[in-house]
Design a protein around this motif. Structure first.
Motif, PDB file in Angstrom:
ATOM      1  N   SER A  75      -3.771  12.001  12.360  1.00  0.00           N
ATOM      2  CA  SER A  75      -3.949  10.952  11.506  1.00  0.00           C
ATOM      3  C   SER A  75      -4.003  11.179   9.965  1.00  0.00           C
ATOM      4  O   SER A  75      -3.591  10.484   9.189  1.00  0.00           O
ATOM      5  CB  SER A  75      -5.083  10.141  12.009  1.00  0.00           C
ATOM      6  N   ASP A  76      -4.879  12.245   9.706  1.00  0.00           N
ATOM      7  CA  ASP A  76      -5.189  12.545   8.230  1.00  0.00           C
ATOM      8  C   ASP A  76      -4.107  13.041   7.657  1.00  0.00           C
ATOM      9  O   ASP A  76      -3.752  12.761   6.575  1.00  0.00           O
ATOM     10  CB  ASP A  76      -6.189  13.810   8.327  1.00  0.00           C
ATOM     11  N   THR A  77      -3.088  13.785   8.479  1.00  0.00           N
ATOM     12  CA  THR A  77      -1.801  13.994   7.856  1.00  0.00           C
ATOM     13  C   THR A  77      -0.938  12.971   7.389  1.00  0.00           C
ATOM     14  O   THR A  77      -0.106  12.901   6.676  1.00  0.00           O
ATOM     15  CB  THR A  77      -1.115  15.050   8.826  1.00  0.00           C
ATOM     16  N   LEU A  78      -0.718  12.141   8.450  1.00  0.00           N
ATOM     17  CA  LEU A  78       0.123  10.863   8.197  1.00  0.00           C
ATOM     18  C   LEU A  78      -0.341   9.883   7.138  1.00  0.00           C
ATOM     19  O   LEU A  78       0.357   9.562   6.135  1.00  0.00           O
ATOM     20  CB  LEU A  78       0.159   9.892   9.573  1.00  0.00           C
ATOM     21  N   VAL A  79      -1.871   9.740   6.987  1.00  0.00           N
ATOM     22  CA  VAL A  79      -2.356   9.160   5.894  1.00  0.00           C
ATOM     23  C   VAL A  79      -2.140   9.832   4.665  1.00  0.00           C
ATOM     24  O   VAL A  79      -1.898   9.233   3.572  1.00  0.00           O
ATOM     25  CB  VAL A  79      -3.851   8.738   6.132  1.00  0.00           C
ATOM     26  N   ASP A  80      -2.200  11.084   4.517  1.00  0.00           N
ATOM     27  CA  ASP A  80      -1.937  12.053   3.326  1.00  0.00           C
ATOM     28  C   ASP A  80      -0.695  11.986   2.895  1.00  0.00           C
ATOM     29  O   ASP A  80      -0.471  11.525   1.741  1.00  0.00           O
ATOM     30  CB  ASP A  80      -2.295  13.430   3.287  1.00  0.00           C
ATOM     31  N   GLU A  81       0.515  12.003   3.966  1.00  0.00           N
ATOM     32  CA  GLU A  81       1.790  11.626   3.321  1.00  0.00           C
ATOM     33  C   GLU A  81       1.840  10.216   2.858  1.00  0.00           C
ATOM     34  O   GLU A  81       2.873  10.196   1.763  1.00  0.00           O
ATOM     35  CB  GLU A  81       2.772  11.517   4.842  1.00  0.00           C
ATOM     36  N   LEU A  82       1.402   9.120   3.255  1.00  0.00           N
ATOM     37  CA  LEU A  82       1.589   7.955   2.839  1.00  0.00           C
ATOM     38  C   LEU A  82       0.967   7.813   1.682  1.00  0.00           C
ATOM     39  O   LEU A  82       1.639   7.121   0.441  1.00  0.00           O
ATOM     40  CB  LEU A  82       0.977   6.933   3.737  1.00  0.00           C
ATOM     41  N   LEU A  83      -0.306   8.425   1.140  1.00  0.00           N
ATOM     42  CA  LEU A  83      -0.905   7.993  -0.271  1.00  0.00           C
ATOM     43  C   LEU A  83      -0.248   8.902  -1.195  1.00  0.00           C
ATOM     44  O   LEU A  83      -0.115   8.588  -2.417  1.00  0.00           O
ATOM     45  CB  LEU A  83      -2.369   8.459   0.154  1.00  0.00           C
ATOM     46  N   ALA A  84       0.488   9.871  -0.591  1.00  0.00           N
ATOM     47  CA  ALA A  84       1.195  10.803  -1.719  1.00  0.00           C
ATOM     48  C   ALA A  84       2.587  10.234  -2.147  1.00  0.00           C
ATOM     49  O   ALA A  84       3.129  10.551  -3.261  1.00  0.00           O
ATOM     50  CB  ALA A  84       1.572  12.148  -1.100  1.00  0.00           C
ATOM     51  N   ALA A  85       2.929   9.172  -1.361  1.00  0.00           N
ATOM     52  CA  ALA A  85       4.364   8.391  -1.553  1.00  0.00           C
ATOM     53  C   ALA A  85       4.284   7.367  -2.719  1.00  0.00           C
ATOM     54  O   ALA A  85       3.370   6.611  -2.798  1.00  0.00           O
ATOM     55  CB  ALA A  85       4.886   7.910  -0.224  1.00  0.00           C
ATOM     56  N   ASP A  86       5.447   7.189  -3.307  1.00  0.00           N
ATOM     57  CA  ASP A  86       5.452   6.457  -4.444  1.00  0.00           C
ATOM     58  C   ASP A  86       5.993   5.034  -3.767  1.00  0.00           C
ATOM     59  O   ASP A  86       6.307   4.136  -4.239  1.00  0.00           O
ATOM     60  CB  ASP A  86       5.927   6.713  -5.663  1.00  0.00           C
ATOM     61  N   VAL A  87       7.336   5.640  -3.022  1.00  0.00           N
ATOM     62  CA  VAL A  87       8.166   4.682  -2.361  1.00  0.00           C
ATOM     63  C   VAL A  87       7.992   5.095  -0.882  1.00  0.00           C
ATOM     64  O   VAL A  87       8.055   6.085  -0.279  1.00  0.00           O
ATOM     65  CB  VAL A  87       9.425   4.683  -2.632  1.00  0.00           C
ATOM     66  N   LEU A  88       7.954   3.778   0.080  1.00  0.00           N
ATOM     67  CA  LEU A  88       7.822   4.040   1.549  1.00  0.00           C
ATOM     68  C   LEU A  88       9.313   3.332   2.033  1.00  0.00           C
ATOM     69  O   LEU A  88       9.444   2.254   1.773  1.00  0.00           O
ATOM     70  CB  LEU A  88       6.799   3.026   2.350  1.00  0.00           C
ATOM     71  N   LEU A 103       6.522   3.092  16.040  1.00  0.00           N
ATOM     72  CA  LEU A 103       6.128   2.445  14.781  1.00  0.00           C
ATOM     73  C   LEU A 103       4.672   2.030  14.744  1.00  0.00           C
ATOM     74  O   LEU A 103       3.874   2.157  13.801  1.00  0.00           O
ATOM     75  CB  LEU A 103       7.218   1.524  14.017  1.00  0.00           C
ATOM     76  N   LYS A 104       4.329   1.258  15.873  1.00  0.00           N
ATOM     77  CA  LYS A 104       3.081   0.561  16.044  1.00  0.00           C
ATOM     78  C   LYS A 104       1.956   1.840  16.016  1.00  0.00           C
ATOM     79  O   LYS A 104       0.841   1.696  15.548  1.00  0.00           O
ATOM     80  CB  LYS A 104       2.830  -0.258  17.166  1.00  0.00           C
ATOM     81  N   ALA A 105       2.281   2.929  16.576  1.00  0.00           N
ATOM     82  CA  ALA A 105       1.355   4.013  16.840  1.00  0.00           C
ATOM     83  C   ALA A 105       1.076   4.472  15.318  1.00  0.00           C
ATOM     84  O   ALA A 105      -0.040   4.775  15.047  1.00  0.00           O
ATOM     85  CB  ALA A 105       1.753   4.885  17.829  1.00  0.00           C
ATOM     86  N   TRP A 106       2.063   4.692  14.788  1.00  0.00           N
ATOM     87  CA  TRP A 106       2.008   5.225  13.349  1.00  0.00           C
ATOM     88  C   TRP A 106       1.254   4.376  12.449  1.00  0.00           C
ATOM     89  O   TRP A 106       0.330   4.726  11.770  1.00  0.00           O
ATOM     90  CB  TRP A 106       3.426   5.529  12.487  1.00  0.00           C
ATOM     91  N   ILE A 107       1.476   3.188  12.661  1.00  0.00           N
ATOM     92  CA  ILE A 107       0.590   2.120  11.847  1.00  0.00           C
ATOM     93  C   ILE A 107      -1.051   2.279  12.336  1.00  0.00           C
ATOM     94  O   ILE A 107      -1.709   2.278  11.240  1.00  0.00           O
ATOM     95  CB  ILE A 107       1.088   0.616  11.969  1.00  0.00           C
ATOM     96  N   ASP A 108      -1.195   2.433  13.388  1.00  0.00           N
ATOM     97  CA  ASP A 108      -2.507   2.687  13.984  1.00  0.00           C
ATOM     98  C   ASP A 108      -3.000   3.744  13.255  1.00  0.00           C
ATOM     99  O   ASP A 108      -4.485   3.804  13.348  1.00  0.00           O
ATOM    100  CB  ASP A 108      -2.568   2.713  15.628  1.00  0.00           C
ATOM    101  N   HIS A 109      -2.346   4.862  12.977  1.00  0.00           N
ATOM    102  CA  HIS A 109      -3.026   5.926  12.360  1.00  0.00           C
ATOM    103  C   HIS A 109      -3.182   5.948  10.924  1.00  0.00           C
ATOM    104  O   HIS A 109      -4.156   6.469  10.537  1.00  0.00           O
ATOM    105  CB  HIS A 109      -2.195   7.232  12.809  1.00  0.00           C
ATOM    106  N   ILE A 110      -2.249   5.073  10.204  1.00  0.00           N
ATOM    107  CA  ILE A 110      -2.533   5.144   8.810  1.00  0.00           C
ATOM    108  C   ILE A 110      -3.266   3.715   8.276  1.00  0.00           C
ATOM    109  O   ILE A 110      -3.757   3.870   7.123  1.00  0.00           O
ATOM    110  CB  ILE A 110      -0.957   5.179   8.166  1.00  0.00           C
TER     111      ILE A 110
END
Length: 201
Positions: A75-88, A103-110
């Motif tokens: 979860s920390d890795t996924l959040v770090d990836e999202l926060l580092a991104a300018d574009v999703l 995708l729902k599982a990814w959302i639950d982690h971020i």
């Protein structure tokens, strides 16, 4: 130049229009010199939340046990990836009127209190701000208009959950009616590619 996070969620490798069109868009962004990070939720699915993970989420970092820290490492890795991104860039086909479970599982982690949103005296506030999101959807029928619109829980959910964490600049590229014959499929592909050209210009 921007950091781009590309999330694929279709279970199909071949014949997936959300993969195809989002991939074409990301290729154009890469050609412009942007940095691309791709996560394939079908090839490398993230686990569904567990009681242990949920408990670790709500335990202050300096109070977590080694096991708790390990439980939420993904979860920390996924959040770090999202926060580092300018574009999703999200590739999100419609499955049973909503998002794929991957995708729902990814959302639950971020969607993490204290990391991508916070509770305040006036209500929750998103922390993942300053990002642009492009969502590439694909559906067998047409849900953006007409009577079937009430069945669209994909675009409404994604717009809501991204807005909740602070991502409010969202553009949808919808490939609709892909199961309605060759002519409809060709038309929606042409429309999608025309939109991609305009967005990447």
């Amino acid at each position: 130049m921007a950091n781009v996070l590309h999330i694929n969620s279709s279970v199909r490798n071949n014949g997936s229009l959300s993969r195809q069109l989002s991939g074409e868009f990301v290729a154009k962004l890469a050609a412009q010199g942007n940095t691309i990070v791709t996560r394939d939720l079908a090839a490398q699915p993230v686990p569904h939340l567990t009681e242990a993970m949920m408990g670790a989420f709500f335990t202050p970092a300096d109070q977590r046990s080694a096991q708790a820290s390990s439980d939420i490492q993904i979860s920390d890795t996924l959040v770090d990836e999202l926060l580092a991104a300018d574009v999703l860039v999200l590739a999100a086909p419609m499955y049973n009127f909503s998002v794929p479970s991957t995708l729902k599982a990814w959302i639950d982690h971020i969607a993490r209190a204290g990391r991508t949103f916070q509770y305040t005296a006036t209500g929750p506030v998103g922390l993942a701000t300053g990002k642009k999101a492009y969502i590439f959807t694909a559906s067998g029928g047409v849900y953006s208009e007409g009577d079937a619109g009430s069945y669209d829980h994909l675009s409404t959910y994604l717009r809501a959950v991204l807005g909740f964490i602070g991502i409010t600049d969202v553009t949808f590229v919808q490939a609709e009616g892909v199961a309605m014959g060759e002519e409809a499929l060709a038309a929606t592909l042409a429309k999608g590619r025309s939109t991609i050209e305009a967005l990447a210009a």
